[in-house]
Design an enzyme around this catalytic site. Structure first.
Site, PDB file in Angstrom:
ATOM      1  N   HIS A  87       3.612   9.451   7.821  1.00  0.00           N
ATOM      2  CA  HIS A  87       4.955  10.035   7.649  1.00  0.00           C
ATOM      3  C   HIS A  87       4.871  11.483   7.155  1.00  0.00           C
ATOM      4  CE1 HIS A  87       7.176   6.167   8.122  1.00  0.00           C
ATOM      5  NE2 HIS A  87       6.086   5.652   7.615  1.00  0.00           N
ATOM      6  N   ASN A 160      12.235   1.922   8.067  1.00  0.00           N
ATOM      7  CA  ASN A 160      11.917   2.535   9.362  1.00  0.00           C
ATOM      8  C   ASN A 160      13.091   2.362  10.314  1.00  0.00           C
ATOM      9  OD1 ASN A 160       9.340   3.425   8.750  1.00  0.00           O
ATOM     10  ND2 ASN A 160       8.308   1.637   9.606  1.00  0.00           N
TER      11      ASN A 160
HETATM   12 FE1  HDE Z   1       4.657   3.149   4.128  1.00  0.00          FE
HETATM   13  N1  HDE Z   1       3.561   4.520   3.107  1.00  0.00           N
HETATM   14  N2  HDE Z   1       3.152   1.829   3.910  1.00  0.00           N
HETATM   15  N3  HDE Z   1       5.634   1.807   5.334  1.00  0.00           N
HETATM   16  N4  HDE Z   1       6.130   4.454   4.428  1.00  0.00           N
HETATM   17  C1  HDE Z   1       3.939   5.786   2.881  1.00  0.00           C
HETATM   18  O1  HDE Z   1       3.770   6.913   0.831  1.00  0.00           O
HETATM   19  C2  HDE Z   1       2.128   1.940   3.042  1.00  0.00           C
HETATM   20  C3  HDE Z   1       5.220   0.568   5.673  1.00  0.00           C
HETATM   21  C4  HDE Z   1       7.334   4.226   5.018  1.00  0.00           C
HETATM   22  O2  HDE Z   1       9.677   9.985   3.593  1.00  0.00           O
HETATM   23  C5  HDE Z   1       3.003   6.516   1.934  1.00  0.00           C
HETATM   24  O3  HDE Z   1       4.766   8.806   0.039  1.00  0.00           O
HETATM   25  C6  HDE Z   1       1.332   0.739   3.042  1.00  0.00           C
HETATM   26  C7  HDE Z   1       6.277  -0.200   6.271  1.00  0.00           C
HETATM   27  C8  HDE Z   1       8.122   5.443   5.026  1.00  0.00           C
HETATM   28  O4  HDE Z   1       8.268  10.206   1.936  1.00  0.00           O
HETATM   29  C9  HDE Z   1       1.978   5.443   1.564  1.00  0.00           C
HETATM   30  C10 HDE Z   1       1.918  -0.083   3.973  1.00  0.00           C
HETATM   31  C11 HDE Z   1       7.353   0.650   6.284  1.00  0.00           C
HETATM   32  C12 HDE Z   1       7.331   6.398   4.404  1.00  0.00           C
HETATM   33  C13 HDE Z   1       2.469   4.255   2.373  1.00  0.00           C
HETATM   34  C14 HDE Z   1       3.064   0.600   4.501  1.00  0.00           C
HETATM   35  C15 HDE Z   1       6.934   1.896   5.708  1.00  0.00           C
HETATM   36  C16 HDE Z   1       6.098   5.755   4.030  1.00  0.00           C
HETATM   37  C17 HDE Z   1       2.441   7.799   2.484  1.00  0.00           C
HETATM   38  C18 HDE Z   1       1.455  -1.458   4.430  1.00  0.00           C
HETATM   39  C19 HDE Z   1       8.763   0.376   6.837  1.00  0.00           C
HETATM   40  C20 HDE Z   1       7.663   7.864   4.195  1.00  0.00           C
HETATM   41  C21 HDE Z   1       3.231   8.906   1.826  1.00  0.00           C
HETATM   42  C22 HDE Z   1       1.619  -2.463   3.515  1.00  0.00           C
HETATM   43  C23 HDE Z   1       9.477  -0.634   6.107  1.00  0.00           C
HETATM   44  C24 HDE Z   1       8.438   8.097   2.932  1.00  0.00           C
HETATM   45  C25 HDE Z   1       4.014   8.257   0.807  1.00  0.00           C
HETATM   46  C26 HDE Z   1       8.824   9.548   2.808  1.00  0.00           C
HETATM   47  C27 HDE Z   1       5.054   6.388   3.359  1.00  0.00           C
HETATM   48  C28 HDE Z   1       1.849   3.073   2.291  1.00  0.00           C
HETATM   49  C29 HDE Z   1       3.880   0.046   5.528  1.00  0.00           C
HETATM   50  C30 HDE Z   1       7.829   3.010   5.581  1.00  0.00           C
HETATM   51  C31 HDE Z   1       0.523   5.796   1.870  1.00  0.00           C
HETATM   52  C32 HDE Z   1       0.095   0.484   2.212  1.00  0.00           C
HETATM   53  C33 HDE Z   1       6.224  -1.637   6.748  1.00  0.00           C
HETATM   54  C34 HDE Z   1       9.524   5.629   5.603  1.00  0.00           C
HETATM   55  O5  HDE Z   1       2.003   5.157   0.188  1.00  0.00           O
END
Ligand code: HDE
Length: 713
Positions: A87, A160
């Site tokens: 993202h 999402n």
């Molecule tokens: Fe994320 N995800 N994610 N994700 N995600 C990040 O956090 C993570 C997942 C989502 O505009 C990170 O600040 C893991 C699902 C959005 O700043 C990080 C897993 C969904 C955003 C991270 C998931 C998301 C992130 C990277 C698996 C939809 C952007 C930068 C378990 C429901 C937020 C940050 C923004 C961002 C980890 C899966 C949505 C690395 C470990 C499922 C919208 O922490």
């Protein structure tokens, strides 16, 4: 331009700038305007010369004591912070959430407690795979992350635009992300899933199939952030004051309806305007057309969870809206752009674990993993445990605790007390068992025996909902999915990956698998992959899953591009503008030169775009309006020919004046005119706009698809 009016930029006349000759003969420019603030160092010392480093002698070495130069370069060298691993490319805006009615029977969350209550929010939209500088129109999932600054703390709904995810367990997240991002040896492709590593991985991971259908559908190429849905994905809980829990899935429904572009358009927009989605949000908000979504809740209890054919903790599954309707409980409006992109959009730190009393987690294994991950990410990116003190992250309610110090501590308590219990007066903050957050005492798991690493048997069906998604799409949308799989898999070098993926698709739908196999030129269909559980093939289609079945049927918020040339009919143009304004549709004029052309009455028409900077992919509907003397001029211009052939290929409605004929002849389109071409002489502007309200003339797509299949039938 409207955008410039808001940013306070003032043109400086050359005469206002006085060139002084320094003693060494250098040019030294000083703003002569007396009311400009004085340039200082970060320590506040006024700078006398920002053009030259301090040196000994005219051609001698630089002096170490030049503190202004040292500080300026030092700061520049540290301007970047790590971009988000996923993202990375995103765009945010401020706004508010307005609650429709008290939901106190369901939740004690303060933001849902009163009708009309407004809660400040910050929303960041993003793509997943690309780096910070990548294009907006990648085929990708879009992030839809909302921070609610409630009166009882910050709630982050980090969702999402697709309601399911690739994986069921957070431990696979690094793998899925590694596979989609640039391949590690070559450092490309950027912002694309169309490569071997991605398809190799997902073709070995049946649980990703449902998500793949969504990602290959038009959901993954939205027309703009304003026209897409958002989903919390996981099942959460609402908990009321009596401690009763109700399961909930969160939805955002765009008030202007859903809309996507077609793939060929996405490819071209990426070239014509890589910032297409950012610009769209910026324009809409700064022009006062505030984008809005309704918050929807799918609410259900344990009985439903037990009855439902899939595990409600499995994040690769939806609950069809036809089974649990989406109850709309409030409205999100984005009405203010950040003052500074870095300070707000880049530094905003979303954390799934930020919840407030009245909202709680479930044991969804993906959510549990996320709750662990986001804090690490913020520390890495923002460099200090005090990131909650940055204005965009700071709660708007009182904050009181005994955490202290650390890098950049800015909000520091006064007095002696920094621990608890203590016997000082005043004693500092104390816990509050009544008002404080209580975790829902979920008994699940406690009788289930020792902790083990296993995947529940109830998560084993990976294909049935993928099939349900496919059969819920219109013919056009199914074709787009087939085309997308074919396009992406054609980019894979390894034939085995293509075959394996087709073998997996056979578990989804035979027609899909066959069409993709044909598109890839496979000589024979591979056997279906063995399925962990026999797919169910009779799930009822869910019309809510189709974008086209739920069309907005109006043009409001969209953009018309009118291609004009000298002699364009002034009356027609005036009518078009008036009708567009009445429908809240934006209009841009595109002309051979940006300074514009003359209309039929000899009056100047200023253009918004020069034709090769304003291709038709940037517009929802186009109009071709040359004058009698300029008709053949346009026909001779390749960019004008592309304008109409692209609009045709992308199934756009095309309004035209009779003078467009030479241009249509030059492109070969004259032989292809269909009901998507609307002669403005026969249809007055308002009628023309209402004929375009379906946004695209999709019937044309089937004609084009048949023509492209040619001999293959
Ligand atoms: Fe994320 N995800 N994610 N994700 N995600 C990040 O956090 C993570 C997942 C989502 O505009 C990170 O600040 C893991 C699902 C959005 O700043 C990080 C897993 C969904 C955003 C991270 C998931 C998301 C992130 C990277 C698996 C939809 C952007 C930068 C378990 C429901 C937020 C940050 C923004 C961002 C980890 C899966 C949505 C690395 C470990 C499922 C919208 O922490």
């Amino acid at each position: 331009m409207a955008a410039d009016e808001t940013d306070g930029w003032q043109p400086v006349e050359y005469a206002d700038v006085r060139a002084e000759r320094g003693r060494g003969g250098e040019t030294h420019q000083t703003a002569a305007t007396s009311d400009a603030p004085r340039l200082t160092t970060q320590q506040g010392t006024v700078v006398s010369d920002d053009q030259n480093t301090l040196r000994t002698g005219e051609r001698g070495p630089a002096a170490l004591e030049d503190f202004h130069f040292r500080e300026k370069i030092f700061h520049f060298d540290h301007e970047r912070i790590p971009e988000r691993v996923v993202h990375a490319r995103g765009y945010g805006a401020h706004g508010y959430f307005e609650n429709y009615e008290p939901l106190t029977d369901l939740t004690r969350a303060d933001l849902f407690s009163e009708a009309g209550l407004r809660t400040e929010v910050f929303v960041r939209f993003s793509t997943v795979a690309g780096n910070k500088g990548s294009t907006d129109l990648a085929r990708d999932v879009r992030g839809f992350a909302t921070k609610f600054y409630t009166r009882e703390g910050n709630w982050d709904l980090v969702g999402n635009n697709i309601p399911v995810f690739f994986i069921q367990d957070a431990i696979k997240f690094p793998d899925v992300i590694h596979s989609v991002k640039q391949e590690p040896d070559r450092g490309f492709p950027q912002a694309q899933s169309a490569h071997d590593n991605f398809w190799d991985f997902v073709s070995l991971l049946p649980e990703s199939t449902h998500m793949l259908l969504w990602v290959m559908s038009d959901r993954a190429i939205p027309r703009s952030f304003r026209f897409m849905e958002g989903f919390g994905v996981h099942t959460f809980r609402l908990v009321n004051a009596e401690g009763r829990s109700t399961f909930v899935k969160f939805h955002w429904k765009p008030v202007l309806g859903l809309q996507s572009v077609v793939w060929n358009e996405a490819l071209k927009i990426s070239g014509a305007d890589p910032d297409f989605h950012r610009r769209d949000l910026w324009d809409a908000v700064t022009q006062g057309n505030f984008p809005a979504w309704e918050l929807g809740l799918q609410l259900f209890d344990d009985d439903f969870a037990d009855r439902f054919g899939f595990d409600v903790l499995d994040p690769t599954k939806i609950i069809p809206e036809e089974e649990i309707p989406v109850r709309r409980v409030g409205r999100l409006v984005l009405d203010r752009m950040p003052d500074n992109f870095f300070a707000e959009t880049e530094q905003v730190a979303f954390c799934t674990q930020n919840i407030v009393p009245g909202i709680d987690f479930t044991n969804d294994p993906l959510l549990q993993g996320r709750n662990f991950s986001y804090l690490d990410t913020q520390l890495k990116r923002l460099g200090s445990p005090n990131f909650t003190q940055l204005p965009v992250n700071a709660p708007r309610c009182p904050v009181a605790h005994f955490q202290q110090d650390g890098h950049m501590a800015m909000v520091n308590p006064k007095g002696r007390v920094n621990y608890e219990p203590n016997s000082w007066d005043p004693p500092g903050p104390r816990e509050d068992p009544a008002a404080g957050f209580h975790t829902y005492p979920d008994g699940e798991g406690s009788e289930a025996g020792p902790k083990r690493r296993l995947r529940a048997e109830s998560f084993a069906d990976h294909y049935s909902q993928a099939r349900q998604f496919f059969v819920s799409q219109s013919d056009i949308e199914q074709q787009h999915i087939i085309d997308a799989f074919t396009f992406e898999l054609s980019k894979c070098d390894r034939p085995a990956i293509r075959t394996r993926m087709v073998a997996g698709l056979r578990n989804v739908h035979e027609r899909l698998a066959r069409a993709v196999a044909d598109g890839l030129g496979l000589n024979e269909l591979p056997d279906a992959l063995p399925a962990a559980r026999e797919p169910v093939t009779d799930l009822a289609p869910s019309p809510a899953l189709s974008i086209l079945a739920n069309g907005p049927d109006r043009l409001a918020g969209r953009k018309i591009g009118i291609l004009v040339a000298d002699g364009a009919d002034a009356g027609t143009l005036a009518e078009l503008r008036a009708a567009a304004e009445a429908e809240q549709v934006n209009v841009e004029l595109i002309a051979p030169v940006v300074s514009g052309v003359q209309d039929s009455e000899g009056k100047p028409l200023t253009a918004d775009q020069k034709i090769d900077g304003g291709p038709s992919v940037l517009y929802d509907v186009v109009v071709v309006l040359p004058g009698a003397r300029s008709a053949s001029q346009l026909a001779g211009m390749p960019a004008a020919r592309d304008f109409v052939t692209d609009a045709y290929a992308h199934c756009k409605f095309i309004g035209y004046a009779a003078e467009a004929e030479p241009l249509f002849d030059a492109t070969g389109i004259s032989a292809l005119l269909d009901d998507g071409f609307i002669a403005l002489a026969e249809h007055p502007a308002a009628d023309f706009l209402s004929r375009c309200s379906g946004l695209r003339f999709w019937d044309r797509q089937l004609t084009i698809a048949a023509a492209s299949r040619g001999g293959h039938g």
